[in-house]
Design a protein around this motif. Structure first.
Motif, PDB file in Angstrom:
ATOM      1  N   UNK A 157      12.505 -12.692 -13.817  1.00  0.00           N
ATOM      2  CA  UNK A 157      13.785 -13.125 -14.379  1.00  0.00           C
ATOM      3  C   UNK A 157      13.803 -13.011 -15.898  1.00  0.00           C
ATOM      4  N   UNK A 158      12.803 -12.334 -16.435  1.00  0.00           N
ATOM      5  CA  UNK A 158      12.753 -12.212 -17.884  1.00  0.00           C
ATOM      6  C   UNK A 158      12.622 -10.750 -18.297  1.00  0.00           C
ATOM      7  N   UNK A 159      13.550 -10.340 -19.143  1.00  0.00           N
ATOM      8  CA  UNK A 159      13.504  -8.977 -19.684  1.00  0.00           C
ATOM      9  C   UNK A 159      12.183  -8.748 -20.409  1.00  0.00           C
ATOM     10  N   UNK A 160      11.836  -9.729 -21.265  1.00  0.00           N
ATOM     11  CA  UNK A 160      10.669  -9.606 -22.145  1.00  0.00           C
ATOM     12  C   UNK A 160       9.362  -9.492 -21.378  1.00  0.00           C
ATOM     13  N   UNK A 161       9.283 -10.227 -20.252  1.00  0.00           N
ATOM     14  CA  UNK A 161       7.999 -10.267 -19.540  1.00  0.00           C
ATOM     15  C   UNK A 161       7.845  -9.185 -18.489  1.00  0.00           C
ATOM     16  N   UNK A 162       8.875  -8.361 -18.302  1.00  0.00           N
ATOM     17  CA  UNK A 162       8.779  -7.371 -17.223  1.00  0.00           C
ATOM     18  C   UNK A 162       8.124  -6.082 -17.723  1.00  0.00           C
ATOM     19  N   UNK A 163       7.607  -5.295 -16.750  1.00  0.00           N
ATOM     20  CA  UNK A 163       6.994  -4.003 -17.077  1.00  0.00           C
ATOM     21  C   UNK A 163       8.009  -2.877 -16.902  1.00  0.00           C
TER      22      UNK A 163
ATOM     23  N   UNK B 257       0.780  -1.231   0.000  1.00  0.00           N
ATOM     24  CA  UNK B 257       0.000   0.000   0.000  1.00  0.00           C
ATOM     25  C   UNK B 257       0.807   1.274   0.000  1.00  0.00           C
ATOM     26  N   UNK B 258       2.156   1.192   0.067  1.00  0.00           N
ATOM     27  CA  UNK B 258       2.936   2.422   0.082  1.00  0.00           C
ATOM     28  C   UNK B 258       2.757   3.164  -1.233  1.00  0.00           C
ATOM     29  N   UNK B 259       2.779   2.378  -2.321  1.00  0.00           N
ATOM     30  CA  UNK B 259       2.502   2.982  -3.609  1.00  0.00           C
ATOM     31  C   UNK B 259       1.680   1.977  -4.408  1.00  0.00           C
ATOM     32  N   UNK B 260       0.375   2.200  -4.394  1.00  0.00           N
ATOM     33  CA  UNK B 260      -0.524   1.236  -5.017  1.00  0.00           C
ATOM     34  C   UNK B 260      -0.180   1.045  -6.491  1.00  0.00           C
ATOM     35  N   UNK B 261       0.428   2.090  -7.105  1.00  0.00           N
ATOM     36  CA  UNK B 261       0.753   2.025  -8.526  1.00  0.00           C
ATOM     37  C   UNK B 261       1.717   0.888  -8.856  1.00  0.00           C
ATOM     38  N   UNK B 262       2.501   0.499  -7.886  1.00  0.00           N
ATOM     39  CA  UNK B 262       3.526  -0.505  -8.173  1.00  0.00           C
ATOM     40  C   UNK B 262       3.049  -1.929  -7.904  1.00  0.00           C
ATOM     41  N   UNK B 263       1.841  -2.043  -7.425  1.00  0.00           N
ATOM     42  CA  UNK B 263       1.325  -3.384  -7.137  1.00  0.00           C
ATOM     43  C   UNK B 263       1.310  -4.231  -8.386  1.00  0.00           C
ATOM     44  N   UNK B 264       1.894  -5.405  -8.276  1.00  0.00           N
ATOM     45  CA  UNK B 264       1.944  -6.391  -9.368  1.00  0.00           C
ATOM     46  C   UNK B 264       2.831  -5.979 -10.550  1.00  0.00           C
ATOM     47  N   UNK B 265       3.495  -4.856 -10.430  1.00  0.00           N
ATOM     48  CA  UNK B 265       4.434  -4.476 -11.491  1.00  0.00           C
ATOM     49  C   UNK B 265       5.610  -5.462 -11.479  1.00  0.00           C
ATOM     50  N   UNK B 266       5.970  -5.929 -12.663  1.00  0.00           N
ATOM     51  CA  UNK B 266       7.091  -6.880 -12.729  1.00  0.00           C
ATOM     52  C   UNK B 266       8.351  -6.134 -13.130  1.00  0.00           C
ATOM     53  N   UNK B 267       9.406  -6.280 -12.326  1.00  0.00           N
ATOM     54  CA  UNK B 267      10.634  -5.541 -12.658  1.00  0.00           C
ATOM     55  C   UNK B 267      11.836  -6.474 -12.837  1.00  0.00           C
TER      56      UNK B 267
ATOM     57  N   UNK C 136      18.842  -3.305 -27.465  1.00  0.00           N
ATOM     58  CA  UNK C 136      18.010  -4.518 -27.394  1.00  0.00           C
ATOM     59  C   UNK C 136      16.658  -4.204 -26.744  1.00  0.00           C
ATOM     60  N   UNK C 137      16.687  -3.396 -25.707  1.00  0.00           N
ATOM     61  CA  UNK C 137      15.438  -3.061 -25.006  1.00  0.00           C
ATOM     62  C   UNK C 137      14.500  -2.267 -25.903  1.00  0.00           C
ATOM     63  N   UNK C 138      15.073  -1.432 -26.735  1.00  0.00           N
ATOM     64  CA  UNK C 138      14.250  -0.625 -27.639  1.00  0.00           C
ATOM     65  C   UNK C 138      13.471  -1.531 -28.586  1.00  0.00           C
ATOM     66  N   UNK C 139      14.153  -2.582 -29.078  1.00  0.00           N
ATOM     67  CA  UNK C 139      13.416  -3.452 -29.991  1.00  0.00           C
ATOM     68  C   UNK C 139      12.379  -4.279 -29.243  1.00  0.00           C
ATOM     69  N   UNK C 140      12.627  -4.619 -27.991  1.00  0.00           N
ATOM     70  CA  UNK C 140      11.603  -5.326 -27.201  1.00  0.00           C
ATOM     71  C   UNK C 140      10.407  -4.400 -27.009  1.00  0.00           C
ATOM     72  N   UNK C 141      10.683  -3.146 -26.718  1.00  0.00           N
ATOM     73  CA  UNK C 141       9.608  -2.188 -26.470  1.00  0.00           C
ATOM     74  C   UNK C 141       8.715  -2.011 -27.704  1.00  0.00           C
TER      75      UNK C 141
ATOM     76  N   UNK D 101       2.567  -1.204 -21.460  1.00  0.00           N
ATOM     77  CA  UNK D 101       3.604  -0.275 -21.002  1.00  0.00           C
ATOM     78  C   UNK D 101       4.896  -0.994 -20.665  1.00  0.00           C
ATOM     79  N   UNK D 102       5.968  -0.377 -20.982  1.00  0.00           N
ATOM     80  CA  UNK D 102       7.277  -0.960 -20.701  1.00  0.00           C
ATOM     81  C   UNK D 102       8.211   0.202 -20.378  1.00  0.00           C
TER      82      UNK D 102
END
Ligand code: SAH
Ligand code: SF4
Ligand code: F3S
Length: 462
Positions: free
Chosen positions: A61-67, A21-31, A90-95, A101-102
């Motif tokens: 543990x996956x670049x592709x699946x993270x937000x 609850x500190x920052x609801x925006x980050x709930x379930x965000x995958x990093x 590489x990240x630009x092409x994933x995006x 959102x990424x």
């Protein structure tokens, strides 16, 4: 020096400590965090992961699946910067392929060094945070959709990140940062421009963290800082030697190490404290950079070859079993053949357990950047090979002398090549790969050494 840390294994020690609850925006965000550079960067990434985790985000543990991808960067050599640019590409092409959102954040030393210029070069970065600003990450993430955020202001005071906001990658071995920044301005080094001036963490915070680590089962700690020897408690003015002696009293910790030390600030009192403190490992990383006094002078290192030799002599007199390692730069501007040979002879004389060697790389803002980088690339390359060959032979000889002996090892992982082989380090910080019939991850074991290569020892538990 350095190793990469991918957040594949997360040990959640603190089920109860997750602050929802500190920052609801980050709930379930995958990093996903990718770390370049030194141990301090690795420790900073453990803090970043802990801060995000405490806001409800989850490590992936996956670049592709993270937000969210956070890249913690190193600026120490050009090559470390280049690795960042290729990852960003590489990240630009994933995006481009992604529908949702990424976010891409660049933090750490390159972020501090280039700031807005980084964004001009790589406009797909969403936020840029310096080493003193990454704790702002929970406030920044929800805003990055509206604007690009750059925060790189150094603060004079220590910013304490509580241990419950630290997601460590090991369950037994922990980094504990005690100071940050550098006042030495070696002429080749960019660190004073990325990490700013020296600042020190209050000793009570350091000791509390270590006590908590001991209670949580940690066995080894490494005190971290760009120059730990210059530590001085901001309140009590207690110096490094006294701090070492206090850390040594923490029950439950078996091995204590510290990195990095500067020969200029290395006193016989530190060697004495090491000798007299049963938990401090007889192991020291003492970067020499060059064996030539004239090169050392041009590097602004503040010691001569002779003074360095004297420190080593004193260390070995007090602790004959000490394992030493160092950093070497070859091809510093103006380095003659004769000067280079002095580095070779120093390596032959000291016989380090391990070294990290680099070709000189001109860095922005440093004094040496204005001196012509006149040692040709081919000569630098030749000299680096010569240093590494010499050291390899020394290490083969020292490692061979350990065959047949039984060594205490703290097991911290599995071999990358073979999952049936465990790996760990001994008191001297040498890498030991070994087989074991029992599960020994995160434990101390006795390993009989049966064979070796130049960079590791091999054996089995007894
Ligand atoms: N005191 C620091 C030093 C960080 S840099 C610490 O250990 O945290 C690590 C090593 O990188 C230095 O000891 C030096 O050998 C090397 N290095 C620094 N600047 C360099 C440059 N411009 N070119 C090549 N190597 C460099
Ligand atoms: Fe890299 Fe910064 Fe660490 Fe130096 S202090 S090695 S520049 S991360
Ligand atoms: Fe770099 Fe020299 Fe400081 S190597 S970190 S400027 S002591």
């Amino acid at each position: 020096m350095g190793f990469r840390l991918n957040y594949i294994f997360f040990y959640k020690l603190r089920n109860t400590l997750r602050m929802t609850g500190k920052s609801a925006d980050l709930k379930n965000l995958k990093f996903y965090i990718h770390t370049f550079g030194c141990q301090m960067n690795n420790n900073d990434s453990e803090h970043i992961a802990g801060i995000l985790d405490s806001c409800g985000a989850n490590p992936s543990d996956s670049l592709e699946e993270s937000d969210l991808v956070v890249i913690n960067t190193c600026a120490v050599r050009e090559k470390s910067e280049e690795k960042l640019y290729s990852l960003l590409g590489r990240l630009n092409s994933i995006r481009e392929k992604k529908e949702k959102n990424f976010a891409i954040g660049v933090v750490g030393c390159v972020a501090q060094l280039h700031r807005s210029k980084l964004l001009e070069k790589m406009p797909h970065i969403d936020f840029i945070l310096g080493p003193d600003n990454y704790w702002q990450i929970p406030e920044i993430i929800p805003k990055h959709h509206e604007e690009k955020i750059i925060s790189t202001k150094w603060s004079k005071d220590w910013h304490e990140i509580p241990d419950e906001q630290t997601l460590r990658t090991s369950r037994v071995s922990a980094f504990v940062t005690i100071m940050e920044g550098c006042n030495n301005f070696c002429t080749y080094c960019v660190v004073p421009y990325t990490r700013g001036r020296e600042k020190f963490r209050p000793a009570p915070h350091i000791l509390t963290e270590i006590q908590e680590l001991a209670q949580n089962g940690y066995k080894e700690i490494q005190l971290l800082g760009q120059n730990v020897n210059s530590y001085i408690d901001p309140n009590s003015q207690m110096g490094f030697v006294k701090l070492l002696r206090k850390v040594n009293t923490v029950e439950g910790i078996d091995w204590i190490r510290f990195i990095a030390s500067h020969p200029k600030n290395f006193s016989t009192d530190i060697a004495k404290a090491m000798k007299e403190s049963e938990r401090i490992c007889h192991q020291l990383h003492l970067p020499v950079q060059s064996g030539s006094s004239s090169v050392l002078h041009r590097m602004n290192r503040g010691y001569t070859r002779k003074e360095y030799q004297q420190i080593i002599k004193d260390l070995r007199r007090q602790m004959p079993d000490i394992c030493l390692s160092t950093d070497i730069i070859v091809g510093f501007p103006g380095e003659s053949d004769k000067e280079f040979q002095e580095t070779m002879s120093l390596l032959e004389e000291i016989r380090y357990t391990n070294i990290f060697s680099f070709r000189y790389s001109p860095r922005p803002l440093t004094k040496a950047e204005n001196i012509t980088d006149d040692v040709p690339f081919a000569v630098k390359k030749e000299r680096l090979i010569a240093v590494q060959e010499l050291q390899k032979n020394i290490q083969i000889e020292t490692n061979q002398s350990l065959i047949g002996s039984t060594i205490k090892v703290l097991c911290t992982g599995k071999s990358k090549k073979d999952q049936n082989i465990y790996s760990g380090r001994n008191k001297g910080y040498q890498v030991i790969n070994f087989s074991s019939k029992k599960k020994v991850m995160d434990q101390f074991v006795n390993v009989q050494i049966t064979s070796c290569g130049p960079y590791s020892l091999r054996g089995h538990t007894v």
